[in-house]
Design a protein around this motif. Sequence first.
Motif, PDB file in Angstrom:
ATOM      1  N   GLN A 144     -19.812  -3.124 -10.527  1.00 53.72           N
ATOM      2  CA  GLN A 144     -21.136  -2.551 -10.748  1.00 53.72           C
ATOM      3  C   GLN A 144     -21.636  -1.802  -9.519  1.00 53.72           C
ATOM      4  N   THR A 145     -21.336  -2.343  -8.347  1.00 49.35           N
ATOM      5  CA  THR A 145     -21.745  -1.689  -7.106  1.00 49.35           C
ATOM      6  C   THR A 145     -21.061  -0.332  -6.956  1.00 49.35           C
ATOM      7  N   ALA A 146     -19.761  -0.299  -7.275  1.00 48.76           N
ATOM      8  CA  ALA A 146     -19.015   0.964  -7.208  1.00 48.76           C
ATOM      9  C   ALA A 146     -19.585   1.985  -8.189  1.00 48.76           C
ATOM     10  N   GLU A 147     -19.925   1.525  -9.391  1.00 48.29           N
ATOM     11  CA  GLU A 147     -20.502   2.420 -10.399  1.00 48.29           C
ATOM     12  C   GLU A 147     -21.853   2.950  -9.937  1.00 48.29           C
ATOM     13  N   ASN A 148     -22.642   2.089  -9.322  1.00 47.43           N
ATOM     14  CA  ASN A 148     -23.953   2.509  -8.835  1.00 47.43           C
ATOM     15  C   ASN A 148     -23.825   3.577  -7.748  1.00 47.43           C
ATOM     16  N   ILE A 149     -22.864   3.410  -6.862  1.00 42.98           N
ATOM     17  CA  ILE A 149     -22.651   4.386  -5.783  1.00 42.98           C
ATOM     18  C   ILE A 149     -22.224   5.730  -6.366  1.00 42.98           C
ATOM     19  N   LYS A 150     -21.292   5.699  -7.326  1.00 45.45           N
ATOM     20  CA  LYS A 150     -20.851   6.937  -7.975  1.00 45.45           C
ATOM     21  C   LYS A 150     -22.010   7.610  -8.709  1.00 45.45           C
ATOM     22  N   TYR A 151     -22.778   6.815  -9.409  1.00 48.53           N
ATOM     23  CA  TYR A 151     -23.935   7.319 -10.161  1.00 48.53           C
ATOM     24  C   TYR A 151     -24.919   8.006  -9.216  1.00 48.53           C
ATOM     25  N   THR A 152     -25.220   7.336  -8.110  1.00 48.23           N
ATOM     26  CA  THR A 152     -26.179   7.873  -7.143  1.00 48.23           C
ATOM     27  C   THR A 152     -25.675   9.170  -6.522  1.00 48.23           C
ATOM     28  N   LYS A 153     -24.400   9.198  -6.176  1.00 50.90           N
ATOM     29  CA  LYS A 153     -23.809  10.410  -5.597  1.00 50.90           C
ATOM     30  C   LYS A 153     -23.908  11.580  -6.573  1.00 50.90           C
ATOM     31  N   TYR A 154     -23.587  11.314  -7.821  1.00 47.65           N
ATOM     32  CA  TYR A 154     -23.630  12.368  -8.841  1.00 47.65           C
ATOM     33  C   TYR A 154     -25.044  12.918  -8.993  1.00 47.65           C
ATOM     34  N   VAL A 155     -26.011  12.015  -9.121  1.00 53.16           N
ATOM     35  CA  VAL A 155     -27.396  12.443  -9.337  1.00 53.16           C
ATOM     36  C   VAL A 155     -27.908  13.236  -8.141  1.00 53.16           C
ATOM     37  N   GLU A 156     -27.636  12.747  -6.933  1.00 56.99           N
ATOM     38  CA  GLU A 156     -28.127  13.435  -5.737  1.00 56.99           C
ATOM     39  C   GLU A 156     -27.515  14.825  -5.581  1.00 56.99           C
ATOM     40  N   LYS A 157     -26.245  14.969  -5.963  1.00 58.84           N
ATOM     41  CA  LYS A 157     -25.555  16.243  -5.791  1.00 58.84           C
ATOM     42  C   LYS A 157     -25.780  17.185  -6.966  1.00 58.84           C
ATOM     43  N   GLU A 158     -25.671  16.665  -8.179  1.00 62.57           N
ATOM     44  CA  GLU A 158     -25.716  17.498  -9.377  1.00 62.57           C
ATOM     45  C   GLU A 158     -27.129  17.701  -9.921  1.00 62.57           C
ATOM     46  N   GLN A 170     -39.325  12.181  -7.654  1.00 63.37           N
ATOM     47  CA  GLN A 170     -38.573  11.260  -8.503  1.00 63.37           C
ATOM     48  C   GLN A 170     -38.832  11.530  -9.977  1.00 63.37           C
ATOM     49  N   GLN A 171     -40.086  11.840 -10.315  1.00 63.54           N
ATOM     50  CA  GLN A 171     -40.423  12.150 -11.704  1.00 63.54           C
ATOM     51  C   GLN A 171     -39.688  13.391 -12.175  1.00 63.54           C
ATOM     52  N   LYS A 172     -39.671  14.428 -11.334  1.00 61.71           N
ATOM     53  CA  LYS A 172     -38.983  15.666 -11.691  1.00 61.71           C
ATOM     54  C   LYS A 172     -37.479  15.436 -11.844  1.00 61.71           C
ATOM     55  N   GLN A 173     -36.936  14.645 -10.933  1.00 61.55           N
ATOM     56  CA  GLN A 173     -35.504  14.358 -10.998  1.00 61.55           C
ATOM     57  C   GLN A 173     -35.167  13.560 -12.257  1.00 61.55           C
ATOM     58  N   GLN A 174     -36.045  12.627 -12.617  1.00 58.56           N
ATOM     59  CA  GLN A 174     -35.837  11.831 -13.818  1.00 58.56           C
ATOM     60  C   GLN A 174     -35.873  12.706 -15.065  1.00 58.56           C
ATOM     61  N   GLU A 175     -36.788  13.656 -15.091  1.00 59.92           N
ATOM     62  CA  GLU A 175     -36.877  14.576 -16.235  1.00 59.92           C
ATOM     63  C   GLU A 175     -35.599  15.405 -16.377  1.00 59.92           C
ATOM     64  N   LYS A 176     -35.080  15.867 -15.248  1.00 57.53           N
ATOM     65  CA  LYS A 176     -33.837  16.635 -15.264  1.00 57.53           C
ATOM     66  C   LYS A 176     -32.656  15.767 -15.680  1.00 57.53           C
ATOM     67  N   LEU A 177     -32.693  14.501 -15.265  1.00 60.36           N
ATOM     68  CA  LEU A 177     -31.626  13.569 -15.628  1.00 60.36           C
ATOM     69  C   LEU A 177     -31.609  13.328 -17.130  1.00 60.36           C
ATOM     70  N   VAL A 178     -32.798  13.165 -17.713  1.00 58.62           N
ATOM     71  CA  VAL A 178     -32.909  12.980 -19.167  1.00 58.62           C
ATOM     72  C   VAL A 178     -32.360  14.200 -19.894  1.00 58.62           C
ATOM     73  N   GLN A 179     -32.686  15.388 -19.398  1.00 58.21           N
ATOM     74  CA  GLN A 179     -32.177  16.628 -19.995  1.00 58.21           C
ATOM     75  C   GLN A 179     -30.655  16.699 -19.899  1.00 58.21           C
ATOM     76  N   GLN A 180     -30.122  16.259 -18.758  1.00 60.50           N
ATOM     77  CA  GLN A 180     -28.670  16.266 -18.573  1.00 60.50           C
ATOM     78  C   GLN A 180     -27.987  15.330 -19.557  1.00 60.50           C
ATOM     79  N   VAL A 181     -28.559  14.156 -19.756  1.00 64.74           N
ATOM     80  CA  VAL A 181     -27.993  13.188 -20.706  1.00 64.74           C
ATOM     81  C   VAL A 181     -28.007  13.750 -22.119  1.00 64.74           C
TER      82      VAL A 181
END
Length: 258
Positions: free
Chosen positions: A175-189, A234-245
């Motif tokens: 789970q820790t590895a998945e969280n790190i990958k997830y965070t890296k993706y969101v911060e970069k993409e 954070q709100q703006k990033q969350q909105e973009k994340l929802v759109q990406q999903v």
Amino acid sequence: MKKLIYPFITGIIAVTLTACGSNDEGKQSNDEDQTKTAQTEQQDQKKQQEKQMEEMQKKLDKQKVEEKETVAIVNDKELLGRDYNMALSSLQMQMQQMGQDPTSAEAAKQVKEQTIDSLVGQTLILQEADKKGYQASDAEIEKQLAKTKEQYKDDKKFEAALKQAGLDMTALKTQTAENIKYTKYVEKEIPAEQVTDEEIQAYYDQSVQQGSASGQEPPKLEEIKPQIKQQLEQQKQQEKLVQQVEELKKSAKVDIKI
């Protein structure tokens, strides 16, 4: 981010008593009686509180599913009950912290939908992160695990938290590895968009208006501007994340089983 949490937080109940009496001997006897009464009341209140929390936890547990049950299939990834239950517990805790009851019929339905939606979205992001080559190094995993352990006073409390969450160290590392990958993706993409001074001012004005209704004295804008800026980012990033999903869902095969 998935975190280990304790479902129970036992607070210390403070009882204040006023001693009274006409003489020292009577006052001393009365003090002793009142101390005993206070201790008894404190114990009774603590037992009642623990009983209420146990009853609440039973209701929350009823919303869980079998750990090996397949709750959804996202592309070729099978999501099991243990994944669902951990996400469910996290959402239940958030609702309780906001003063909401996650056990009501309406809330239970909402929690179920949000838990599945969250799991599916998280899985799609992780699959996309794998495609783009995002990885978590052993050093990054160990560093994050150390931070997680720091939340607990000793190894016994940490192990108890693991057991309560239905995890072992292997699962926690995964789970820790998945969280790190997830965070890296969101911060970069999905980087946070720039927040303007006008947006910060509008947010502050709205907060002041809401606070004035309850008679609260608002802090000056300069004092909380960094926090407002971070929250809006954070709100703006969350909105973009929802759109990406939602975009990823268009080309994904999602089969909900519960």
